[in-house]
Design a protein around this motif. Structure first.
Motif, mmCIF file in Angstrom:
data_model
loop_
_atom_site.group_PDB
_atom_site.id
_atom_site.type_symbol
_atom_site.label_atom_id
_atom_site.label_comp_id
_atom_site.label_asym_id
_atom_site.label_seq_id
_atom_site.Cartn_x
_atom_site.Cartn_y
_atom_site.Cartn_z
ATOM 1 N N LEU A 298 55.960 9.950 -38.516
ATOM 2 C CA LEU A 298 55.924 9.817 -37.061
ATOM 3 C C LEU A 298 54.798 8.873 -36.660
ATOM 4 C CD1 LEU A 298 54.214 12.964 -35.472
ATOM 5 C CD2 LEU A 298 54.169 12.493 -37.923
ATOM 6 N N PRO A 299 54.807 8.390 -35.423
ATOM 7 C CA PRO A 299 53.680 7.587 -34.959
ATOM 8 C C PRO A 299 52.503 8.486 -34.595
ATOM 9 C CG PRO A 299 55.247 7.860 -33.193
ATOM 10 C CD PRO A 299 55.868 8.501 -34.405
ATOM 11 N N SER A 300 51.318 7.941 -34.658
ATOM 12 C CA SER A 300 50.125 8.661 -34.231
ATOM 13 C C SER A 300 49.956 8.574 -32.716
ATOM 14 C CB SER A 300 48.892 8.086 -34.928
ATOM 15 O OG SER A 300 47.699 8.661 -34.446
ATOM 16 N N TYR A 301 50.536 7.539 -32.115
ATOM 17 C CA TYR A 301 50.407 7.357 -30.667
ATOM 18 C C TYR A 301 51.508 8.141 -29.976
ATOM 19 C CZ TYR A 301 49.262 5.156 -26.237
ATOM 20 O OH TYR A 301 48.869 4.945 -24.932
ATOM 21 N N SER B 138 44.604 5.982 -11.406
ATOM 22 C CA SER B 138 45.228 5.406 -12.597
ATOM 23 C C SER B 138 44.588 6.077 -13.807
ATOM 24 C CB SER B 138 45.039 3.888 -12.648
ATOM 25 O OG SER B 138 43.643 3.571 -12.679
ATOM 26 N N VAL B 139 45.310 6.114 -14.905
ATOM 27 C CA VAL B 139 44.825 6.873 -16.062
ATOM 28 C C VAL B 139 45.142 6.131 -17.350
ATOM 29 C CG1 VAL B 139 45.099 9.101 -14.892
ATOM 30 C CG2 VAL B 139 46.992 8.188 -16.242
ATOM 31 N N PHE B 140 44.386 6.468 -18.415
ATOM 32 C CA PHE B 140 44.779 5.976 -19.737
ATOM 33 C C PHE B 140 45.741 6.995 -20.331
ATOM 34 C CE2 PHE B 140 40.684 8.195 -20.211
ATOM 35 C CZ PHE B 140 40.962 9.101 -21.215
ATOM 36 N N HIS B 141 46.052 6.851 -21.627
ATOM 37 C CA HIS B 141 47.030 7.755 -22.207
ATOM 38 C C HIS B 141 46.493 8.342 -23.511
ATOM 39 C CE1 HIS B 141 51.665 8.558 -22.103
ATOM 40 N NE2 HIS B 141 50.945 9.619 -21.837
ATOM 41 N N TYR B 142 47.346 8.469 -24.530
ATOM 42 C CA TYR B 142 47.018 9.271 -25.705
ATOM 43 C C TYR B 142 45.795 8.774 -26.481
ATOM 44 C CZ TYR B 142 52.003 10.329 -25.056
ATOM 45 O OH TYR B 142 53.223 10.649 -24.544
ATOM 46 N N ILE B 143 45.044 9.737 -26.998
ATOM 47 C CA ILE B 143 44.099 9.481 -28.080
ATOM 48 C C ILE B 143 44.903 9.625 -29.362
ATOM 49 C CG2 ILE B 143 41.971 10.213 -29.202
ATOM 50 C CD1 ILE B 143 41.625 9.196 -26.307
ATOM 51 N N PRO B 144 44.909 8.636 -30.252
ATOM 52 C CA PRO B 144 45.760 8.718 -31.445
ATOM 53 C C PRO B 144 45.555 10.031 -32.213
ATOM 54 C CG PRO B 144 44.851 6.527 -31.237
ATOM 55 C CD PRO B 144 44.185 7.351 -30.174
ATOM 56 N N LEU B 145 46.669 10.637 -32.614
ATOM 57 C CA LEU B 145 46.603 11.945 -33.260
ATOM 58 C C LEU B 145 45.857 11.903 -34.587
ATOM 59 C CD1 LEU B 145 50.198 13.395 -32.661
ATOM 60 C CD2 LEU B 145 48.129 13.707 -31.283
#
Length: 376
Positions: free
Chosen positions: A76-79, A316-323
């Motif tokens: 799977l992707p980390s993002y 406005s916001v950022f998104h995922y911290i890589p898992l």
């Protein structure tokens, strides 16, 4: 204040929720649950669709139905959101993260095959921002290597890949109806699949491990505990809230698309000047305007722009911290190959307000504020 998100609401939802209360049917699999499932099955072209309490629950059901066992590996992707990983960790799987593509922020399909071992059992593509992964390549790998494909289509309801709805191409598709999604039931999701061989197992899993669904169809004279399961039925009240939106599916879709298109056109000059990167929609794909994001030069510029917009009354916001860089990611998985794009682009990405009912004036205000930031 222009909020980042306002959950969609259609006025008829109040009447439908009252119907549930008056009918004394507020638990799972009521009238509105069935209405939603029938609509989604028809719209997606998937013969089997089951509403769930969340996309997390749908992913958990998919992990169970794929037969994942302790020690199996899942690519799977980390993002992505942690639910993508959690569902398989619960089954004892080892997570194998691979890098993403810089254009779509989706899993890089060219890196998957090298990550496969004799323990690999499934590939989990995540359709980020409602834009399709390169599914022909992924499905070809899965077919040749005898792997299952579970599509995390949490953000992708209504999006297509070469004319087919996302979430219907792999073995299982998992959708979200969280309050941040295009269509919402507060907390909610759905599981879809095409192969009728999974139907009985899916119903048993969803009904706490019992054959209760077969009992209500008159196929057995009593229901009993058959296998592992959990409570994967949402309240019919939640389904009633969702049904009001599904009746207006195209209206909501078109409204969101107008916002996306205005952002894309209004910020094009900044992209041409090299100040931002805009979303990319690959040829042969359609998207659902789930989000509008920008990628800035680096994390410093991103944080300054977020702060500037906040001063202008715009969220406005950022998104995922890589898992793979999180404590749980380090505990339950590994990153295969080099992290070239995942961390770098996760630190550059920010999301703009986008929801059903966002006005044209508000969109203009956001666009003009971003231009002022770069002029300054």
């Amino acid at each position: 204040m222009i909020e980042f998100n306002i959950p969609p609401c259609i006025d008829t939802a109040y009447d439908y929720i009252a119907d549930c209360v008056r009918a004394h049917k507020i638990c799972g699999d009521g009238t509105y649950t069935k209405k939603c499932q029938t609509f989604l099955s028809d719209r997606l072209g998937a013969p089997y669709v089951y509403l769930t309490p969340s996309c997390t629950a749908a992913l958990e059901m998919a992990a169970i139905l794929t037969g994942i066992r302790p020690g199996d590996e899942v690519i799977l992707p980390s993002y992505t959101f942690c639910s993508t990983a959690d569902a398989f960790v619960q089954r004892g799987a080892v997570l194998v993260f691979v890098d993403i593509r810089p254009d779509t922020m989706n899993i890089d399909e060219t890196l998957i095959e090298d990550a496969i071992t004799d323990k690999t059992r499934a590939i989990v593509p995540v359709h980020y921002a409602g834009v399709a992964c390169e599914m022909d390549t992924i499905l070809d790998i899965a077919r040749r290597r005898h792997l299952m494909v579970v599509e995390d289509a949490a953000q992708a309801i209504g999006s297509t890949y070469k004319g087919r709805m996302l979430g219907t191409l792999g073995d299982f598709g998992c959708y979200s109806f969280h309050e941040t999604k295009n269509y919402s039931m507060g907390e909610g999701g759905a599981l879809s699949f095409n192969d009728g061989a999974f139907r009985d197992a899916a119903e048993i899993c969803r009904e706490k491990g019992t054959d209760r669904s077969r009992f209500f169809r008159g196929q057995v004279d009593k229901y009993t505990w058959r296998d592992y399961g959990s409570s994967y039925l949402p309240s019919d009240i939640n389904a009633a809230y969702l049904w009001a939106q599904l009746e207006c599916f195209d209206r909501i879709f078109d409204d969101r698309m107008a916002s996306f298109n205005d952002y894309q056109e209004g910020l094009r000059d900044l992209a041409e000047a090299g100040l931002i990167e805009q979303p990319v929609i690959p040829e042969g794909c359609t998207h659902n305007a789930h989000m509008y994001y920008l990628k800035l030069e680096n994390i410093d510029v991103r944080q300054k722009l977020i702060a500037f917009l906040r001063e202008q009354g715009i969220q406005s916001v950022f998104h995922y911290i890589p898992l793979h860089s999180s404590p749980a990611g380090l505990k339950f998985g590994r990153f295969h190959g080099k992290d070239i794009v995942t961390t770098r682009d996760s630190e550059r990405l920010m999301r703009l307000p986008l929801y059903y009912g966002l006005t044209a004036d508000d969109r203009i205000r956001v666009i003009e504020a971003i231009h002022r930031f770069f002029r300054g």
